[in-house]
Design a protein around this motif. Sequence first.
Motif, mmCIF file in Angstrom:
data_model
loop_
_atom_site.group_PDB
_atom_site.id
_atom_site.type_symbol
_atom_site.label_atom_id
_atom_site.label_comp_id
_atom_site.label_asym_id
_atom_site.label_seq_id
_atom_site.Cartn_x
_atom_site.Cartn_y
_atom_site.Cartn_z
ATOM 1 N N SER B 66 3.691 -10.186 6.730
ATOM 2 C CA SER B 66 4.461 -9.359 5.792
ATOM 3 C C SER B 66 3.744 -9.220 4.446
ATOM 4 N N PHE B 67 3.072 -10.291 4.014
ATOM 5 C CA PHE B 67 2.305 -10.225 2.772
ATOM 6 C C PHE B 67 1.157 -9.211 2.922
ATOM 7 N N LEU B 68 0.471 -9.286 4.057
ATOM 8 C CA LEU B 68 -0.645 -8.356 4.291
ATOM 9 C C LEU B 68 -0.154 -6.904 4.301
ATOM 10 N N THR B 69 0.983 -6.681 4.961
ATOM 11 C CA THR B 69 1.552 -5.327 5.016
ATOM 12 C C THR B 69 1.890 -4.822 3.617
ATOM 13 N N ASP B 70 2.528 -5.677 2.815
ATOM 14 C CA ASP B 70 2.930 -5.269 1.462
ATOM 15 C C ASP B 70 1.721 -5.035 0.555
ATOM 16 N N VAL B 128 -14.536 2.750 -0.422
ATOM 17 C CA VAL B 128 -13.182 2.192 -0.556
ATOM 18 C C VAL B 128 -13.199 0.943 -1.435
ATOM 19 N N LYS B 129 -14.208 0.099 -1.233
ATOM 20 C CA LYS B 129 -14.297 -1.116 -2.058
ATOM 21 C C LYS B 129 -14.460 -0.771 -3.529
ATOM 22 N N LYS B 130 -15.306 0.229 -3.793
ATOM 23 C CA LYS B 130 -15.659 0.559 -5.172
ATOM 24 C C LYS B 130 -14.557 1.309 -5.904
ATOM 25 N N THR B 131 -13.815 2.163 -5.182
ATOM 26 C CA THR B 131 -12.853 3.009 -5.895
ATOM 27 C C THR B 131 -11.392 2.601 -5.687
ATOM 28 N N ILE B 132 -11.099 1.898 -4.581
ATOM 29 C CA ILE B 132 -9.697 1.590 -4.280
ATOM 30 C C ILE B 132 -9.399 0.093 -4.369
ATOM 31 N N LEU B 133 -10.296 -0.719 -3.802
ATOM 32 C CA LEU B 133 -10.058 -2.168 -3.810
ATOM 33 C C LEU B 133 -10.675 -2.845 -5.036
ATOM 34 N N ASN B 134 -11.061 -2.051 -6.032
ATOM 35 C CA ASN B 134 -11.739 -2.614 -7.202
ATOM 36 C C ASN B 134 -10.793 -3.244 -8.219
ATOM 37 N N LYS B 135 -9.481 -3.152 -7.950
ATOM 38 C CA LYS B 135 -8.520 -3.800 -8.854
ATOM 39 C C LYS B 135 -7.692 -4.810 -8.081
ATOM 40 N N LYS B 136 -7.325 -5.903 -8.759
ATOM 41 C CA LYS B 136 -6.364 -6.830 -8.155
ATOM 42 C C LYS B 136 -4.972 -6.276 -8.450
ATOM 43 N N ILE B 137 -4.199 -6.010 -7.432
ATOM 44 C CA ILE B 137 -2.849 -5.533 -7.697
ATOM 45 C C ILE B 137 -1.822 -6.336 -6.905
ATOM 46 N N GLU B 138 -0.584 -6.179 -7.293
ATOM 47 C CA GLU B 138 0.506 -6.921 -6.645
ATOM 48 C C GLU B 138 0.942 -6.211 -5.361
ATOM 49 N N PRO B 139 1.321 -6.990 -4.346
ATOM 50 C CA PRO B 139 1.863 -6.363 -3.126
ATOM 51 C C PRO B 139 3.109 -5.552 -3.458
ATOM 52 N N ILE B 140 3.310 -4.449 -2.748
ATOM 53 C CA ILE B 140 4.550 -3.702 -2.911
ATOM 54 C C ILE B 140 5.561 -4.269 -1.931
ATOM 55 N N LYS B 141 6.625 -4.844 -2.461
ATOM 56 C CA LYS B 141 7.641 -5.401 -1.572
ATOM 57 C C LYS B 141 8.415 -4.280 -0.900
ATOM 58 N N ASN B 142 8.587 -4.413 0.393
ATOM 59 C CA ASN B 142 9.369 -3.423 1.113
ATOM 60 C C ASN B 142 10.842 -3.848 1.089
#
Lengths: 221, 221
Positions: B66-70, B128-142
Amino acid sequence: MQEKLEEIESAIGYRFKNRKLLEQALTHPSYETTGSYERLEFLGDIVLDAIVGIILFKEYPSAEESFLTDLKSAYVNSRYLNNVGVTLKLERFIRHKSHEVPRLDNFVEGLIGAIFLDSGWKRAEDFVKKTILNKKIEPIKNYKNILSGLSKKHFGIDTHYELVSEKGPPHKRRYVFKARIPGIKYIGRGMGTTKKEAHMQAAKDLLQKLSKCKSFSILPD
Amino acid sequence: MQEKLEEIESAIGYRFKNRKLLEQALTHPSYETTGSYERLEFLGDIVLDAIVGIILFKEYPSAEESFLTDLKSAYVNSRYLNNVGVTLKLERFIRHKSHEVPRLDNFVEGLIGAIFLDSGWKRAEDFVKKTILNKKIEPIKNYKNILSGLSKKHFGIDTHYELVSEKGPPHKRRYVFKARIPGIKYIGRGMGTTKKEAHMQAAKDLLQKLSKCKSFSILPD
């Protein structure tokens, strides 16, 4: 278990280097939470989607995006994948402690995740080709999307879905929904074991009713 | 166009072998249906999902599904991807004939599909690594899933969502939904520019109300 693992390996046509992955893919969370298929299923789900999507994209070079989406749905939806699990006779190999035999689609996705981790993309792709893409099937039309587009285009408003009833025990739920477009007298009704399925059936029903009405001769087939 | 294409290539850090793919990724269906981004977006969407999912799976070896999904949701949702498009200044490069500038998330997915077709998985992953995964962000809780699980577990019935209102022109729609559990007096309300967003907010609101009620001290944070 050892014998069983060999049997399932010959059934799925893949021999694991790391059999722990195979065991994990066959373990339902009701049996054991920590060593269950859940993480493998997460992985298998997205890998399956990508494998099927990429293959269809190449196989149909001039198809529209909506056709590709509908055809992908037909191969990766839970009902179809459950049938794949039945064909592979997974029921004989899985470990669970539920009252009823759990749905098999999650195990199929778990197996894909396990093969991908064990040997990488190519072998996972072989498995998907052999067990999932081995039949020619019809695209699943997304009636909800079709109705929604139509409703917005002609009436400037989206379709509404309302729950009519919800019956049966949790594992055998039956939902009935109605679909309507505000200001239009026709109402669609649909039943399903999931809300999504009931919505889809209600949308299909409403589309059929609208298509019989002369003023909607613009409707798609 | 030629100059522009070079400019966008330096903005995204990738040089195309086949620039037709880049042009297609930057073309909205309102400009030209046949040569638009739609097929590339189909491909980019699933490739992005798989790239992000596989990376997160390896990065968090003991996280639950569930963490991975969020967390995956947080990186691939349309709002986040639209912001990626803003950061890349895609607005300056796209071709469209809409009244308003179209959402940029679809172009970002189109670019991923185009890079994947042009050079394969590894280069798409780099992008994808450079433009999308380049920030640490919080999981979106469903919140919808959380509320649904809780509702079924404690009351043996799923949450219901009802449309309260739907306002504004098609491209700036505002939906208000309420969420309720049959037999429970609390009601959640949520607003959003999509139905999904409004459902999610209504579920969040109802979860908060339930968590303040003593008899529901079992609720998650």
